[in-house]
Motif scaffolding. Structure first.
Motif, PDB file in Angstrom:
ATOM      1  N   SER A  14       0.990  -0.955   0.362  1.00 29.22           N
ATOM      2  CA  SER A  14      -0.091   0.334   0.461  1.00 29.22           C
ATOM      3  C   SER A  14       1.094   1.377  -0.169  1.00 29.22           C
ATOM      4  CB  SER A  14      -0.829  -0.272   0.515  1.00 29.22           C
ATOM      5  OG  SER A  14      -1.868  -1.164   1.301  1.00 29.22           O
ATOM      6  N   GLN A  15       1.948   0.789   1.128  1.00 27.25           N
ATOM      7  CA  GLN A  15       2.780   2.598   1.086  1.00 27.25           C
ATOM      8  C   GLN A  15       3.223   2.362  -0.892  1.00 27.25           C
ATOM      9  OE1 GLN A  15       4.915   3.100   4.488  1.00 27.25           O
ATOM     10  NE2 GLN A  15       3.676   1.656   5.609  1.00 27.25           N
ATOM     11  N   ALA A  16       3.991   1.698  -0.810  1.00 28.33           N
ATOM     12  CA  ALA A  16       4.237   1.969  -2.523  1.00 28.33           C
ATOM     13  C   ALA A  16       3.413   2.211  -3.276  1.00 28.33           C
ATOM     14  CB  ALA A  16       5.126   0.276  -2.989  1.00 28.33           C
ATOM     15  N   ILE A  17       2.755   1.545  -3.455  1.00 25.59           N
ATOM     16  CA  ILE A  17       1.653   2.337  -4.316  1.00 25.59           C
ATOM     17  C   ILE A  17       1.201   4.003  -3.976  1.00 25.59           C
ATOM     18  CG2 ILE A  17      -1.107   2.222  -5.409  1.00 25.59           C
ATOM     19  CD1 ILE A  17      -1.377  -0.408  -4.727  1.00 25.59           C
ATOM     20  N   THR A  18       1.325   3.738  -2.781  1.00 25.54           N
ATOM     21  CA  THR A  18       1.299   5.651  -2.213  1.00 25.54           C
ATOM     22  C   THR A  18       2.537   6.743  -2.932  1.00 25.54           C
ATOM     23  OG1 THR A  18       0.348   5.433  -0.758  1.00 25.54           O
ATOM     24  CG2 THR A  18       1.194   7.695  -0.799  1.00 25.54           C
ATOM     25  N   MET A  19       3.409   5.613  -3.014  1.00 27.78           N
ATOM     26  CA  MET A  19       4.832   6.357  -3.200  1.00 27.78           C
ATOM     27  C   MET A  19       4.468   6.458  -5.078  1.00 27.78           C
ATOM     28  SD  MET A  19       6.722   6.505  -0.673  1.00 27.78           S
ATOM     29  CE  MET A  19       8.176   7.137  -1.323  1.00 27.78           C
ATOM     30  N   VAL A  20       3.465   5.581  -5.650  1.00 29.05           N
ATOM     31  CA  VAL A  20       4.494   5.589  -6.882  1.00 29.05           C
ATOM     32  C   VAL A  20       2.491   6.899  -7.504  1.00 29.05           C
ATOM     33  CG1 VAL A  20       2.381   4.254  -8.884  1.00 29.05           C
ATOM     34  CG2 VAL A  20       4.486   3.164  -7.405  1.00 29.05           C
ATOM     35  N   GLU A  21       2.310   6.734  -6.483  1.00 27.42           N
ATOM     36  CA  GLU A  21       0.966   8.306  -7.101  1.00 27.42           C
ATOM     37  C   GLU A  21       0.781   9.441  -6.652  1.00 27.42           C
ATOM     38  OE1 GLU A  21      -3.251   4.799  -6.361  1.00 27.42           O
ATOM     39  OE2 GLU A  21      -2.620   5.787  -4.907  1.00 27.42           O
ATOM     40  N   SER A  22       2.298   9.821  -5.573  1.00 26.30           N
ATOM     41  CA  SER A  22       2.634  11.038  -4.388  1.00 26.30           C
ATOM     42  C   SER A  22       2.776  11.392  -6.542  1.00 26.30           C
ATOM     43  CB  SER A  22       3.843  10.885  -4.475  1.00 26.30           C
ATOM     44  OG  SER A  22       4.207  11.782  -3.623  1.00 26.30           O
ATOM     45  N   SER A  23       3.099  13.093  -6.111  1.00 24.13           N
ATOM     46  CA  SER A  23       3.494  14.264  -7.458  1.00 24.13           C
ATOM     47  C   SER A  23       4.999  14.261  -6.812  1.00 24.13           C
ATOM     48  CB  SER A  23       2.583  14.894  -7.160  1.00 24.13           C
ATOM     49  OG  SER A  23       2.421  15.769  -6.112  1.00 24.13           O
ATOM     50  N   ARG A  24       5.176  14.053  -5.437  1.00 16.46           N
ATOM     51  CA  ARG A  24       6.546  14.415  -5.576  1.00 16.46           C
ATOM     52  C   ARG A  24       7.989  13.974  -5.976  1.00 16.46           C
ATOM     53  NH1 ARG A  24       6.249  15.423   1.250  1.00 16.46           N
ATOM     54  NH2 ARG A  24       8.693  15.339   0.864  1.00 16.46           N
ATOM     55  N   GLU A  25       8.962  14.544  -6.611  1.00 17.91           N
ATOM     56  CA  GLU A  25       9.429  14.291  -7.349  1.00 17.91           C
ATOM     57  C   GLU A  25      10.637  12.742  -6.402  1.00 17.91           C
ATOM     58  OE1 GLU A  25      13.824  16.119  -9.673  1.00 17.91           O
ATOM     59  OE2 GLU A  25      11.995  17.381  -8.763  1.00 17.91           O
TER      60      GLU A  25
END
Length: 365
Positions: free
Chosen positions: A59-70
């Motif tokens: 779940s956290q990895a998917i959050t990283m994928v969806e994040s817009s932060r560089e």
């Protein structure tokens, strides 16, 4: 009168007119409370957690994928590259339908049967985002109360964030991570935006359309667009007094499909009636899904389609990156408002304005 009350309070200390001094109220939030920071995993920890089927880390990895932060995107790309060798072992099924077709209820019903057959299921549910606030409710889990507690199922709601086609921009990358985590059946539930389902159709092996009886006559089914993309069609809520209407809708849509040319897969789309509450027709539909997969693997369409999809998403990723780079350019941002005013004042055409912006953008690089 006021003088009398003051005299009464001084004489009788236990009077109801005496106002006692209160005590200082405690703070609403415990001052000793400190928000616990979520652990930031390294790329190795992310990959190890995904491969060991740790749902929290997935779940956290998917959050990283969806994040817009560089900085998150840099980490996400490394995770995806490391997970790629462990993918391509699943079947990807896109599920869409008109509002009210009961997509979430249907997914919970058929998902329970799929996991009972020994499969591990991942559901990527795309929730519509508000055009005004840009927010999403992300409430699909609340309508999958049984499936959400199933140890062989993983449900992840994501906002569409205005993406065309009813899927999030990062859905394909999320599919890669779910496959690496050992999920061999992936459901992608779209927002049900009608005939703009090109994006989800370009990332799945099979496209399932949910319909309801009474949504239109046979001519409605002849409309091009989403009907041409469907490999299987399910008439939902086929139970009780609605059963006869569902059978009639099945016959009408089946007749309409005969007017369509044969798709590139060489598969003639089938129509089923299902009931999520009674479980009727769900196993027949799943057997139809297995028939489709066997058919397309034998004739080679399954593999050629995935290769074509990979190429399509390469160009789509490039287009998305160029679009973001253009609008976030420090040279372009101040010019946008200027040209907007000129267009609204009919001082310049939108075509000329667009070309000037592009010339400025590429000339500054």
């Amino acid at each position: 009168m006021a003088h009398y009350e003051e005299h009464h309070r001084e004489t009788f200390a236990d009077s109801a007119l005496v106002v006692n001094h209160g005590i200082e109220q405690p703070p609403v939030v415990n001052p000793k409370f400190h928000r616990r920071q979520r652990a930031q995993y390294t790329v190795d920890e992310f990959v190890d957690g995904i491969l060991s089927r740790n749902m929290a880390i997935l779940s956290q990895a998917i959050t990283m994928v969806e994040s817009s932060r560089e900085e998150h995107q840099l980490i996400a790309q490394q995770i995806i590259e490391r997970c790629l060798p462990y993918t391509r072992n699943s079947i990807r099924i896109g599920i869409t339908g008109v509002p009210g077709a009961g997509k979430s209820t249907f997914i919970e019903a058929i998902g329970t049967k799929v996991t009972a057959l020994g499969h591990r299921l991942a559901v990527l549910a795309i929730d519509p985002s508000s055009e005004r606030s840009k927010g999403s409710i992300l409430g699909d889990k609340t309508r999958m109360e049984t499936l959400v507690h199933n140890p062989d199922a993983f449900i992840r709601p994501s906002p569409s964030a205005g993406s065309l086609g009813g899927v999030a921009r990062k859905t394909r990358e999320s599919v890669v991570l779910c496959e690496a985590a050992g999920y061999d059946v992936i459901f992608i539930e779209t927002v049900g935006v009608g005939q703009s389902e090109t994006a989800v159709h370009s990332m799945v092996d099979l496209f399932l359309l949910l319909q309801i009886s009474g949504a239109g006559d046979e001519l409605q089914g002849i409309k091009r667009g989403i009907m041409e993309m469907a490999d299987l069609i399910a008439i939902t809520k086929a139970d009780g007094a609605n059963l006869q209407k569902a059978e009639l809708a099945k016959a009408q849509i089946s007749n309409a499909l005969t007017l369509f040319p044969m798709p590139a897969s060489g598969w003639k789309p089938r129509v089923y009636t299902t009931s999520s509450t009674e479980g009727a027709g769900l196993m027949e539909l799943w057997l139809g899904i297995e028939d489709f997969l066997k058919h397309t693997k034998v004739n080679g369409y399954f593999y050629s389609n995935r290769a074509r999809q990979s190429k399509w998403w390469m160009y789509e990723t490039v287009n998305a990156s160029l679009r973001d780079s253009f609008y976030n350019s420090p040279v372009i941002e101040p010019l946008l408002a200027h040209y907007e005013e000129q267009i609204l004042g009919e001082e310049i055409s939108s075509f000329v304005a667009a070309n000037r912006l592009l010339e400025t953008y590429f000339g500054s690089r």
